[in-house]
Write a protein that holds these residues in place. Structure first.
Motif, PDB file in Angstrom:
ATOM      1  N   GLN A 142      47.109  33.015  55.386  1.00 22.22           N
ATOM      2  CA  GLN A 142      45.471  32.586  55.200  1.00 22.22           C
ATOM      3  C   GLN A 142      45.337  30.898  55.346  1.00 22.22           C
ATOM      4  OE1 GLN A 142      43.354  33.896  51.641  1.00 22.22           O
ATOM      5  NE2 GLN A 142      41.294  33.734  52.786  1.00 22.22           N
ATOM      6  N   THR A 143      46.089  30.416  54.628  1.00 27.50           N
ATOM      7  CA  THR A 143      45.952  29.038  54.352  1.00 27.50           C
ATOM      8  C   THR A 143      46.266  28.374  55.763  1.00 27.50           C
ATOM      9  OG1 THR A 143      46.837  28.883  52.110  1.00 27.50           O
ATOM     10  CG2 THR A 143      46.798  26.846  53.062  1.00 27.50           C
ATOM     11  N   VAL A 144      47.183  28.864  56.555  1.00 29.83           N
ATOM     12  CA  VAL A 144      47.597  28.092  57.755  1.00 29.83           C
ATOM     13  C   VAL A 144      46.664  28.549  58.927  1.00 29.83           C
ATOM     14  CG1 VAL A 144      49.887  27.628  57.016  1.00 29.83           C
ATOM     15  CG2 VAL A 144      49.614  29.547  58.513  1.00 29.83           C
ATOM     16  N   GLY A 145      45.617  29.418  58.561  1.00 30.84           N
ATOM     17  CA  GLY A 145      44.643  29.710  59.448  1.00 30.84           C
ATOM     18  C   GLY A 145      44.848  31.053  60.581  1.00 30.84           C
ATOM     19  N   ILE A 146      45.719  32.051  60.187  1.00 27.95           N
ATOM     20  CA  ILE A 146      46.017  33.207  60.902  1.00 27.95           C
ATOM     21  C   ILE A 146      44.700  34.081  61.158  1.00 27.95           C
ATOM     22  CG2 ILE A 146      47.199  35.253  61.287  1.00 27.95           C
ATOM     23  CD1 ILE A 146      48.988  32.325  61.661  1.00 27.95           C
ATOM     24  N   PRO A 147      44.420  34.080  62.219  1.00 25.92           N
ATOM     25  CA  PRO A 147      42.858  34.717  62.150  1.00 25.92           C
ATOM     26  C   PRO A 147      43.172  36.383  62.019  1.00 25.92           C
ATOM     27  CG  PRO A 147      43.911  34.584  64.517  1.00 25.92           C
ATOM     28  CD  PRO A 147      44.935  33.807  63.425  1.00 25.92           C
ATOM     29  N   GLY A 148      42.016  37.029  62.298  1.00 23.97           N
ATOM     30  CA  GLY A 148      42.119  38.406  61.979  1.00 23.97           C
ATOM     31  C   GLY A 148      42.419  39.232  63.099  1.00 23.97           C
ATOM     32  N   PHE A 149      42.639  40.554  63.080  1.00 24.84           N
ATOM     33  CA  PHE A 149      43.142  41.390  63.846  1.00 24.84           C
ATOM     34  C   PHE A 149      42.001  41.477  65.290  1.00 24.84           C
ATOM     35  CE2 PHE A 149      43.194  45.648  66.004  1.00 24.84           C
ATOM     36  CZ  PHE A 149      44.571  45.709  66.119  1.00 24.84           C
ATOM     37  N   GLU A 150      40.759  41.313  64.792  1.00 23.27           N
ATOM     38  CA  GLU A 150      39.943  41.416  66.114  1.00 23.27           C
ATOM     39  C   GLU A 150      39.966  40.298  67.009  1.00 23.27           C
ATOM     40  OE1 GLU A 150      38.530  38.668  62.844  1.00 23.27           O
ATOM     41  OE2 GLU A 150      39.167  40.586  62.889  1.00 23.27           O
ATOM     42  N   THR A 151      40.717  39.415  66.676  1.00 18.83           N
ATOM     43  CA  THR A 151      40.989  38.120  67.685  1.00 18.83           C
ATOM     44  C   THR A 151      41.726  38.678  68.607  1.00 18.83           C
ATOM     45  OG1 THR A 151      42.673  37.101  66.403  1.00 18.83           O
ATOM     46  CG2 THR A 151      40.234  36.386  65.860  1.00 18.83           C
ATOM     47  N   LEU A 152      42.607  39.649  68.566  1.00 19.49           N
ATOM     48  CA  LEU A 152      43.743  40.256  69.562  1.00 19.49           C
ATOM     49  C   LEU A 152      43.054  41.000  70.697  1.00 19.49           C
ATOM     50  CD1 LEU A 152      46.561  41.393  67.216  1.00 19.49           C
ATOM     51  CD2 LEU A 152      46.280  39.221  68.291  1.00 19.49           C
ATOM     52  N   GLY A 153      41.592  41.221  70.574  1.00 17.74           N
ATOM     53  CA  GLY A 153      40.918  41.704  71.674  1.00 17.74           C
ATOM     54  C   GLY A 153      41.336  43.142  72.072  1.00 17.74           C
ATOM     55  N   LEU A 154      41.883  43.939  71.151  1.00 20.68           N
ATOM     56  CA  LEU A 154      42.302  45.225  71.363  1.00 20.68           C
ATOM     57  C   LEU A 154      41.316  46.175  71.025  1.00 20.68           C
ATOM     58  CD1 LEU A 154      45.054  46.940  72.302  1.00 20.68           C
ATOM     59  CD2 LEU A 154      45.602  47.244  69.937  1.00 20.68           C
ATOM     60  N   PRO A 155      40.804  46.916  71.855  1.00 19.64           N
ATOM     61  CA  PRO A 155      39.537  48.011  71.460  1.00 19.64           C
ATOM     62  C   PRO A 155      40.207  49.123  70.942  1.00 19.64           C
ATOM     63  CG  PRO A 155      39.972  48.006  73.757  1.00 19.64           C
ATOM     64  CD  PRO A 155      40.835  46.891  73.328  1.00 19.64           C
ATOM     65  N   GLU A 156      39.613  50.070  70.046  1.00 15.21           N
ATOM     66  CA  GLU A 156      40.144  50.908  69.309  1.00 15.21           C
ATOM     67  C   GLU A 156      40.553  52.157  70.200  1.00 15.21           C
ATOM     68  OE1 GLU A 156      39.486  54.154  65.593  1.00 15.21           O
ATOM     69  OE2 GLU A 156      37.678  52.649  66.416  1.00 15.21           O
ATOM     70  N   GLU A 157      40.109  52.343  71.438  1.00  8.45           N
ATOM     71  CA  GLU A 157      40.586  53.347  72.467  1.00  8.45           C
ATOM     72  C   GLU A 157      41.830  53.141  73.053  1.00  8.45           C
ATOM     73  OE1 GLU A 157      37.274  50.796  74.403  1.00  8.45           O
ATOM     74  OE2 GLU A 157      37.612  51.590  72.762  1.00  8.45           O
ATOM     75  N   GLU A 158      42.499  51.849  72.944  1.00  5.13           N
ATOM     76  CA  GLU A 158      43.572  51.556  73.240  1.00  5.13           C
ATOM     77  C   GLU A 158      44.789  51.486  72.104  1.00  5.13           C
ATOM     78  OE1 GLU A 158      43.490  47.636  75.035  1.00  5.13           O
ATOM     79  OE2 GLU A 158      42.430  48.845  77.032  1.00  5.13           O
ATOM     80  N   PHE A 159      44.412  51.747  71.146  1.00  3.89           N
ATOM     81  CA  PHE A 159      45.434  51.968  69.773  1.00  3.89           C
ATOM     82  C   PHE A 159      46.228  52.956  69.920  1.00  3.89           C
ATOM     83  CE2 PHE A 159      42.654  50.404  66.124  1.00  3.89           C
ATOM     84  CZ  PHE A 159      42.256  49.345  66.702  1.00  3.89           C
ATOM     85  N   ARG A 160      46.055  54.194  70.633  1.00  2.00           N
ATOM     86  CA  ARG A 160      47.101  55.324  71.005  1.00  2.00           C
ATOM     87  C   ARG A 160      47.957  54.701  71.896  1.00  2.00           C
ATOM     88  NH1 ARG A 160      47.037  59.761  68.941  1.00  2.00           N
ATOM     89  NH2 ARG A 160      44.937  59.889  68.277  1.00  2.00           N
ATOM     90  N   LEU A 161      47.367  54.122  72.778  1.00  4.79           N
ATOM     91  CA  LEU A 161      48.573  53.701  74.035  1.00  4.79           C
ATOM     92  C   LEU A 161      49.395  52.707  73.518  1.00  4.79           C
ATOM     93  CD1 LEU A 161      49.531  53.289  76.888  1.00  4.79           C
ATOM     94  CD2 LEU A 161      47.695  51.798  77.503  1.00  4.79           C
ATOM     95  N   VAL A 162      48.809  51.819  72.700  1.00  8.31           N
ATOM     96  CA  VAL A 162      49.781  50.679  72.015  1.00  8.31           C
ATOM     97  C   VAL A 162      51.024  51.421  71.189  1.00  8.31           C
ATOM     98  CG1 VAL A 162      49.855  48.684  70.523  1.00  8.31           C
ATOM     99  CG2 VAL A 162      48.231  48.717  72.288  1.00  8.31           C
ATOM    100  N   ALA A 163      50.415  52.342  70.453  1.00  5.39           N
ATOM    101  CA  ALA A 163      51.185  53.152  69.192  1.00  5.39           C
ATOM    102  C   ALA A 163      52.434  53.627  70.054  1.00  5.39           C
ATOM    103  CB  ALA A 163      50.463  54.021  68.522  1.00  5.39           C
ATOM    104  N   GLU A 164      52.133  54.457  71.057  1.00  5.26           N
ATOM    105  CA  GLU A 164      52.947  55.073  72.090  1.00  5.26           C
ATOM    106  C   GLU A 164      54.103  54.206  72.511  1.00  5.26           C
ATOM    107  OE1 GLU A 164      50.627  57.290  74.812  1.00  5.26           O
ATOM    108  OE2 GLU A 164      50.016  58.919  73.120  1.00  5.26           O
ATOM    109  N   LEU A 165      53.393  53.264  73.163  1.00  2.00           N
ATOM    110  CA  LEU A 165      54.468  52.088  73.852  1.00  2.00           C
ATOM    111  C   LEU A 165      55.236  51.384  72.664  1.00  2.00           C
ATOM    112  CD1 LEU A 165      52.120  50.390  76.105  1.00  2.00           C
ATOM    113  CD2 LEU A 165      54.008  51.511  76.675  1.00  2.00           C
ATOM    114  N   ALA A 166      54.749  51.297  71.570  1.00  2.00           N
ATOM    115  CA  ALA A 166      55.804  50.679  70.284  1.00  2.00           C
ATOM    116  C   ALA A 166      56.791  51.622  70.018  1.00  2.00           C
ATOM    117  CB  ALA A 166      54.860  50.288  68.982  1.00  2.00           C
ATOM    118  N   ALA A 167      56.559  53.005  69.998  1.00  2.00           N
ATOM    119  CA  ALA A 167      57.361  53.892  69.714  1.00  2.00           C
ATOM    120  C   ALA A 167      58.543  53.910  70.435  1.00  2.00           C
ATOM    121  CB  ALA A 167      56.989  55.361  69.744  1.00  2.00           C
TER     122      ALA A 167
END
Length: 194
Positions: A142-167
């Motif tokens: 937080q102190t060094v300014g790491i932004p929130g998850f929303e700055t990654l620009g990943l919409p919720e409809e892509e979460f499942r695809l990302v999860a499958e790729l990560a696995a």
């Protein structure tokens, strides 16, 4: 920081990678904030952060990365404009929290390392060290300014695809606990709600 922590907690960790990772983490806790806050004026902090980066690279080169990278690399594949380093930093604490029961002892050790680096009393390897390490990590990010998850620009409809790729990412086997697509999906949902 992500390289060093993942090298330390992953299944492929070993005495060489542990020593490199511990020193990198110690240096980052001591100098990263200083370097960020006074990048042009604090030469020592810049040098120590560069040394930490080198040591962290050597650590994961002797071990592997893990679940954070499985997610960040998958996000990068789906959203090429999402910066890899930012994605790692954003996902680091949610992944560590998800895997806490598998990595608690390792985080206790890192908590001890950080206390020793600060000249604080050591020797008690109780469970509070892991939580202390996580609080310190979250505060530093937080102190060094790491932004929130929303700055990654990943919409919720892509979460499942990302999860499958990560696995199916090559480093998934190094995760400190077995990780499947539903686990990664849960981490993404948690990170998005923070």
């Amino acid at each position: 920081m992500t390289h060093a922590i993942e090298a330390y907690v992953c299944r492929a960790s070993n005495p060489v990678s542990d020593a490199l990772a511990e020193k990198a983490i110690e240096l980052l806790f001591a100098y990263l904030e200083r370097a960020v806050m006074n990048i042009s004026g604090d030469r020592l902090a810049r040098e120590e952060v560069m040394r930490a980066s080198l040591l962290a690279g050597m650590a994961f080169g002797n071990a592997d990365v893990s679940s954070v990278h499985c997610l960040s690399e998958s996000i990068g594949g789906v959203r090429p404009d999402a910066p890899h380093g930012v994605a790692n930093a954003v996902l680091l604490t949610p992944v560590l929290r998800f895997q806490m029961e598998s990595i608690r002892n390792r985080l206790n050790e890192l908590g001890e390392t950080i206390r020793a680096g600060r000249g604080e009393p050591t020797g008690d390897r109780g469970n509070g060290k892991a939580e202390g390490f996580m609080r310190g990590l979250a505060s530093l990010l937080q102190t060094v300014g790491i932004p929130g998850f929303e700055t990654l620009g990943l919409p919720e409809e892509e979460f499942r695809l990302v999860a499958e790729l990560a696995a199916v990412n090559g480093s998934n086997a190094s995760s400190p606990q077995p990780m499947a697509a539903p686990d990664y999906l849960q981490i993404l949902k948690t990170a998005a709600s923070m």
